[in-house]
Write a protein that holds these residues in place. Structure first.
Motif: not given
Length: 300
Positions: A65-75, A92-95, A113-119, A199-206
């Motif tokens: 459903i989401l892929s028909s309405n959004y362009t998926f991007l990496s984080y 849209m992106t995922f984590s 679905f050709g999508a990537k996520a940040a874990f 490798g370099p870590i650039t993203h943080f989620a509290w």
């Protein structure tokens, strides 16, 4: 005995929430709000914690459903568009947070679905073998039953398949309750330990993700440590017309979803995000307005 996952109170709350969201979703569809919201240029970030076996097929249905309405991007690509305001369509992106072992299946299904996520993971629990340590971590830090976590080879596979690893502190600490030294340790050491392997870590989620679980001191420590982005678990999305923000003022909004929720419920959340017009919805403005002690900024 009921577990945290199926306690009567939790089941009651879930039922009430479901009824409300079903009503809201029907109203959005009949009133045309849903279709209008789906067309609004923005970046929407969804995040999960787990993907149990019974949730795999519903997750695939949601992604169709989401892929028909959004362009998926990496984080990282999504963050770059948010930071530069280069938002010309619905993205849209995922984590995923906490580093549970079943996050591997989140990654595998996203890849279909050709999508990537940040874990976002806590390095102190990755690869842990001591069952007592795991049990205490789950009970004291995550408030959930004992679970299985990713191992370092799992992390390597996620990276190999194009996903990203971010920091969720060293031990899933509530940074608003930490001393300055404790907060610095949680933020800097997690980046150092993850960076040594990934490798370099650039993203943080509290951890815990609410505004009341964070403060201005922790925000400064995050960016002083070298992270490029700082993410909450506050619902919202990122629109192109809002004023640009300095890096330290940019708060990434993420919507928590559970894969088994009906897609209409998830669409109800993101419909409201798309139609929200609060100018400060994606900034740390609340830190400057005296709301860092647990209050939440209003959203219109």
């Amino acid at each position: 005995m009921p577990t945290v996952r199926d306690s009567p109170l939790r089941m009651l709350r879930s039922g009430l929430r479901g009824a409300i969201l079903s009503t809201m979703g029907l109203r959005d569809r009949l009133g045309g709000r849903l279709q209008a919201a789906l067309c609004i240029p923005r970046v929407q970030v969804l995040y999960l914690h787990h993907l149990w076996p019974a949730e795999m097929e519903p997750f695939k249905v949601l992604l169709r459903i989401l892929s028909s309405n959004y362009t998926f991007l990496s984080y990282s690509d999504a963050f770059a568009r948010i930071a530069s305001r280069s938002i010309d369509r619905p993205y849209m992106t995922f984590s995923a947070d906490d580093g549970f072992k079943d996050n591997i299946y989140i990654a595998e299904i996203l890849e279909e679905f050709g999508a990537k996520a940040a874990f976002f993971v806590c390095p102190r629990i990755i690869g842990e073998r001591d069952t007592g340590q795991i049990r205490r971590f789950c009970a004291q830090r995550l408030h959930c039953p004992e679970s299985v976590f990713l191992d370092w080879p799992d992390i390597e596979q996620l990276l190999k398949h194009g996903h990203e690893i971010g920091s969720h502190t060293q031990r899933h600490a509530n940074l608003a309750q930490c001393s300055a030294d404790e907060a610095r340790e949680e933020i800097e050491k997690s980046r150092e330990d993850l960076g040594a392997r990934c490798g370099p870590i650039t993203h943080f989620a509290w951890p815990y993700g609410r505004f009341s679980d964070f403060n201005g001191r922790a925000r400064d420590l995050v960016f002083d440590a070298g992270y490029h982005s700082c993410a909450s678990a506050e619902r919202g999305c990122h629109r192109p017309q809002r004023k640009g923000s300095e890096q330290r003022d940019l708060c990434i909004r993420r919507d928590h979803v559970v894969a088994k929720w009906p897609p209409s419920h998830i669409l109800s959340f993101i419909t409201r995000n798309a139609l929200c017009t609060a100018d400060s919805a994606d900034t740390f403005a609340y830190l400057r307005s005296g709301l860092a002690q647990g209050q939440r900024p209003s959203r219109k």
